[in-house]
Design a protein around this motif. Structure first.
Motif, PDB file in Angstrom:
ATOM      1  N   LEU A 215      31.145  71.257  -6.036  1.00 24.73           N
ATOM      2  CA  LEU A 215      31.296  70.021  -5.467  1.00 24.73           C
ATOM      3  C   LEU A 215      32.242  69.735  -4.200  1.00 24.73           C
ATOM      4  CD1 LEU A 215      32.140  68.715  -9.021  1.00 24.73           C
ATOM      5  CD2 LEU A 215      30.375  68.963  -8.075  1.00 24.73           C
ATOM      6  N   GLY A 216      32.829  70.613  -3.767  1.00 30.28           N
ATOM      7  CA  GLY A 216      32.976  71.183  -2.304  1.00 30.28           C
ATOM      8  C   GLY A 216      34.865  70.848  -2.570  1.00 30.28           C
TER       9      GLY A 216
ATOM     10  N   ALA B 163      40.499  67.871  -2.557  1.00 26.52           N
ATOM     11  CA  ALA B 163      39.733  67.083  -1.307  1.00 26.52           C
ATOM     12  C   ALA B 163      40.270  65.433  -0.217  1.00 26.52           C
ATOM     13  CB  ALA B 163      38.448  66.790  -2.281  1.00 26.52           C
ATOM     14  N   GLY B 164      39.786  65.540   1.114  1.00 25.90           N
ATOM     15  CA  GLY B 164      39.726  64.196   1.846  1.00 25.90           C
ATOM     16  C   GLY B 164      41.093  64.423   2.438  1.00 25.90           C
TER      17      GLY B 164
ATOM     18  N   GLU C  73      27.449  57.769   3.691  1.00 25.10           N
ATOM     19  CA  GLU C  73      27.011  58.809   4.040  1.00 25.10           C
ATOM     20  C   GLU C  73      27.092  60.210   3.350  1.00 25.10           C
ATOM     21  OE1 GLU C  73      26.726  59.392   8.292  1.00 25.10           O
ATOM     22  OE2 GLU C  73      26.362  57.241   9.053  1.00 25.10           O
ATOM     23  N   GLN C  74      28.869  60.364   3.074  1.00 24.23           N
ATOM     24  CA  GLN C  74      28.789  61.407   2.194  1.00 24.23           C
ATOM     25  C   GLN C  74      28.446  61.804   1.229  1.00 24.23           C
ATOM     26  OE1 GLN C  74      30.866  59.382   4.282  1.00 24.23           O
ATOM     27  NE2 GLN C  74      31.376  61.530   5.516  1.00 24.23           N
ATOM     28  N   HIS C  75      28.736  59.768  -0.012  1.00 26.39           N
ATOM     29  CA  HIS C  75      28.222  60.024  -0.797  1.00 26.39           C
ATOM     30  C   HIS C  75      27.131  60.066  -1.558  1.00 26.39           C
ATOM     31  CE1 HIS C  75      27.189  56.572  -4.365  1.00 26.39           C
ATOM     32  NE2 HIS C  75      28.190  57.242  -4.832  1.00 26.39           N
TER      33      HIS C  75
ATOM     34  N   ALA D  34      22.722  62.954  -3.532  1.00 25.54           N
ATOM     35  CA  ALA D  34      21.097  63.740  -3.118  1.00 25.54           C
ATOM     36  C   ALA D  34      21.422  65.249  -2.906  1.00 25.54           C
ATOM     37  CB  ALA D  34      20.634  63.806  -1.720  1.00 25.54           C
ATOM     38  N   GLY D  35      22.027  65.888  -2.994  1.00 25.78           N
ATOM     39  CA  GLY D  35      22.761  67.322  -2.933  1.00 25.78           C
ATOM     40  C   GLY D  35      22.743  68.139  -4.916  1.00 25.78           C
ATOM     41  N   LEU D  36      23.722  67.265  -5.526  1.00 33.44           N
ATOM     42  CA  LEU D  36      23.658  67.785  -6.681  1.00 33.44           C
ATOM     43  C   LEU D  36      22.069  67.453  -7.374  1.00 33.44           C
ATOM     44  CD1 LEU D  36      27.312  65.911  -7.384  1.00 33.44           C
ATOM     45  CD2 LEU D  36      26.792  68.128  -6.895  1.00 33.44           C
ATOM     46  N   LEU D  37      21.856  66.559  -7.407  1.00 33.24           N
ATOM     47  CA  LEU D  37      20.222  65.933  -7.964  1.00 33.24           C
ATOM     48  C   LEU D  37      19.105  67.299  -7.613  1.00 33.24           C
ATOM     49  CD1 LEU D  37      18.496  64.514  -9.686  1.00 33.24           C
ATOM     50  CD2 LEU D  37      18.114  63.022  -7.322  1.00 33.24           C
TER      51      LEU D  37
END
Length: 151
Positions: free
Chosen positions: A39-40, A55-56, A86-88, A93-96
């Motif tokens: 999740l970063g 985060a952030g 864009e990050q959302h 897309a990455g998690l999917l």
């Protein structure tokens, strides 16, 4: 005789600058791996019974985790995290893609991305412990891009 200032809680809580949800975890190290690698989030601290992840800009989004070994006492929690536009979309897309490629179920997408009538575009995941994170962005207005402009 001096007049006492009336108690005004609004003037006190208006000084708030952060809120930190406190989640429970059945395995602190596994939770840290999920939140940092998948999740970063950035690790603030990890102890055998506690972890702090953030985060952030200026650690704007924190989550604290405490170890809960007693199943009868365990309670899953939830929180919402606002992301840049864009990050959302890229995170979803990455998690999917990870979900579709991996047999390891470290998280579950429980709400597919969609626009909501209240003005959010959002999706939700649950971690192994059932803690729910809803990632959202506003359909109109600021999505925080000004916070990391120029980085």
């Amino acid at each position: 005789m001096a007049t006492a200032t009336p108690f005004n809680p609004k003037s006190m809580v208006d000084s708030a600058w952060k809120i930190i949800p406190f989640f429970q975890s059945r395995d602190i190290h596994a939770t840290v791996l999920l939140y940092t690698q998948e999740l970063g989030f950035t690790l603030g601290s990890e102890e055998p019974h506690f972890a702090s992840l953030f985060a952030g800009p200026k650690a704007a989004s924190n989550i604290y985790f405490s170890l809960c070994r007693e199943e009868s006492e365990f309670r899953a929690s939830s929180a919402m995290l606002a992301l840049g536009t864009e990050q959302h979309e890229a995170l979803y897309a990455g998690l999917l893609a990870r979900r579709n490629q991996s047999k390891d179920e470290t998280f579950e997408i429980v709400e597919e991305i969609r626009d909501q009538e209240w003005g959010f575009r959002q999706f939700s995941i649950k971690d192994r412990d059932g803690n729910r994170l809803t990632f959202f962005r506003f359909l109109e207005g600021s999505n925080g891009e000004e916070l990391w402009a120029g980085e």
